[in-house]
Design a protein around this motif. Structure first.
Motif, mmCIF file in Angstrom:
data_model
loop_
_atom_site.group_PDB
_atom_site.id
_atom_site.type_symbol
_atom_site.label_atom_id
_atom_site.label_comp_id
_atom_site.label_asym_id
_atom_site.label_seq_id
_atom_site.Cartn_x
_atom_site.Cartn_y
_atom_site.Cartn_z
ATOM 1 N N ALA A 15 35.350 12.122 16.529
ATOM 2 C CA ALA A 15 35.373 10.806 17.169
ATOM 3 C C ALA A 15 34.042 10.069 17.029
ATOM 4 C CB ALA A 15 35.724 10.953 18.654
ATOM 5 N N LYS A 16 33.087 10.686 16.315
ATOM 6 C CA LYS A 16 31.749 10.106 16.076
ATOM 7 C C LYS A 16 30.987 9.850 17.366
ATOM 8 C CE LYS A 16 33.185 7.960 11.717
ATOM 9 N NZ LYS A 16 33.308 6.717 10.931
ATOM 10 N N GLN A 17 31.237 10.712 18.347
ATOM 11 C CA GLN A 17 30.496 10.618 19.599
ATOM 12 C C GLN A 17 29.194 11.402 19.541
ATOM 13 O OE1 GLN A 17 33.434 12.058 22.349
ATOM 14 N NE2 GLN A 17 34.488 10.086 22.538
ATOM 15 N N ILE A 18 29.109 12.335 18.621
ATOM 16 C CA ILE A 18 27.881 13.099 18.389
ATOM 17 C C ILE A 18 27.680 13.251 16.888
ATOM 18 C CG2 ILE A 18 27.933 14.403 20.568
ATOM 19 C CD1 ILE A 18 29.256 16.697 19.080
ATOM 20 N N SER A 19 26.436 13.541 16.486
ATOM 21 C CA SER A 19 26.130 13.733 15.072
ATOM 22 C C SER A 19 26.424 15.178 14.665
ATOM 23 C CB SER A 19 24.673 13.403 14.804
ATOM 24 O OG SER A 19 23.816 14.325 15.476
ATOM 25 N N ALA A 20 26.391 15.439 13.350
ATOM 26 C CA ALA A 20 26.630 16.789 12.848
ATOM 27 C C ALA A 20 25.563 17.750 13.359
ATOM 28 C CB ALA A 20 26.662 16.775 11.321
ATOM 29 N N ALA A 21 24.286 17.281 13.412
ATOM 30 C CA ALA A 21 23.200 18.142 13.898
ATOM 31 C C ALA A 21 23.393 18.482 15.374
ATOM 32 C CB ALA A 21 21.858 17.448 13.691
ATOM 33 N N GLU A 22 23.805 17.475 16.166
ATOM 34 C CA GLU A 22 24.062 17.730 17.590
ATOM 35 C C GLU A 22 25.227 18.702 17.767
ATOM 36 O OE1 GLU A 22 22.718 13.569 19.779
ATOM 37 O OE2 GLU A 22 24.627 13.651 18.706
ATOM 38 N N ALA A 23 26.245 18.564 16.912
ATOM 39 C CA ALA A 23 27.393 19.471 16.983
ATOM 40 C C ALA A 23 26.974 20.911 16.714
ATOM 41 C CB ALA A 23 28.464 19.034 15.987
#
Length: 364
Positions: free
Chosen positions: A70-78
């Motif tokens: 949903a693009k609520q967080i970035s890949a790094a944050e994930a």
């Protein structure tokens, strides 16, 4: 003391000693079995703990992936969140297994003292944030663990209850000319409904669907009642004075509504929800289903006797039911209108269609 007396005394002492010894052995055996059973249960619990924590980790990773999609967080944050979740679950396994191991050692040292099935001395709470939902490790009889909240719940459910006034629109006549009492005719609806958010990032549009039982009642006036004459259903004068004449249909329907209106978004670290509490909303849709019963109830006196006559079926009621419905709500309470597009009776000279107006409550 003679020989016979001595023999009796020795016999009594021997029997008493043997009985006491047998009872002590039985009690010891029972205690031992109880302890062993408890230890075996705790050993099995260790496997269950590992399985639960792995399942919880899987759910958390799925929630993180949903937020990433949903693009609520970035890949790094994930990746950071996944790493943190894995570390937390690994620590949970280690701590929970240590608790069980300590419980087992306690039982081994003290045998039956802590072996009661009602032992509730080990209640551990992991976390304490009321909004995130607590998890409990219960090492007594129930062994319960509360699962973590799902990150996004797009579908919720409600119990639906509605009631109000009911009547029929008759072809070529107005409500003022209706043969049915407005005050005495009513309806009731009881059902279960699910509500699903249609779009990923907004809760303005929702689809509400489910099933309901509808009871539509007509209170017939002017001392009339329904008569079926070779398939022709008409209102006729009753031969004696009626105290009551009511006609009721029972339907099982499957309503579908497009619901829209504002909502409040509640965002937390591990989940988010949309709430329509104290919000204005509109539902527009319809229903389709089956008639599952009809009954005419007559009450009157004849020769001084009170008679109650219930006549079920045989009134040419349409088996297939379908119609339009809508509601205008504030919070959980709504003004509700429904109208049957199908005529009440089939193959009649004049169509009459059921219409209802009342209050609706969607109770979660």
């Amino acid at each position: 003391m003679n020989t016979i007396t001595r023999l009796v005394v020795y016999t009594i002492i021997s029997v008493t000693f043997a009985t006491t010894h047998a009872q002590e052995k039985a009690v010891d055996s029972l205690k031992k079995t109880s302890v062993y059973y408890k230890i075996e249960t705790l050993e099995a619990l260790k496997t269950k703990i590992e399985k639960e924590e792995r399942e919880f980790l899987k759910q958390e990773i799925e929630s993180i992936n949903d937020r990433l999609d949903a693009k609520q967080i970035s890949a790094a944050e994930a990746e950071d969140l996944k790493k943190h979740a894995a570390e937390k679950r690994a620590a949970n396994i280690e701590n929970r297994l240590a608790i069980v191991d300590n419980k087992i050692e306690l039982l081994k040292r003290n045998e039956s003292v802590y072996a009661s099935d009602d032992d509730e001395s080990f209640v551990i709470r992991i976390g304490g944030d009321e909004d995130l939902g607590d998890e409990f490790i219960y090492l007594g009889k129930k062994n319960r663990v509360h699962k973590p909240r799902k990150y996004d719940r797009r579908t919720t459910s409600d119990i639906v209850f509605a009631f109000g006034l009911n009547n029929a629109l008759i072809e070529g006549e107005g409500l003022d000319d209706s043969p049915y009492k407005i005050g005495g005719s009513g309806f009731m609806e009881l059902g279960y409904a699910w509500k699903t958010r249609i779009f990923q990032n907004t809760n303005f549009w929702r689809l509400k669907y489910g099933f309901s039982f509808q009871w539509n009642k007509l209170d017939i006036k002017d001392n009339q009642y329904f008569v079926n004459t070779d398939g022709d259903v008409t209102l006729q004068e009753f031969p004696v004075e009626l105290n009551k004449a009511k006609f009721r249909t029972t339907n099982l329907v499957f309503p579908v509504h497009l619901e829209f209106g504002p909502s409040k978004k509640i965002e937390k670290e591990d989940y988010f929800r949309y709430s329509t509490r104290n919000k204005f909303k509109i539902g527009v849709g319809g229903y389709a289903g089956l008639n599952i019963g009809s009954m005419q109830k007559l009450k009157y006196k004849e020769d001084g006797n009170r008679i109650k006559n219930k006549q079920r079926g045989g009134y040419e009621v349409n088996e297939f039911v379908y119609g339009l419905s809508s509601y205008l709500a504030w919070g959980d309470t709504a003004l509700y209108v429904k109208y049957d597009l199908n005529p009440l009776f089939k193959n009649q000279a004049f169509d009459q269609n059921n219409i209802s107006v009342g209050l609706r409550f969607d109770m979660d």
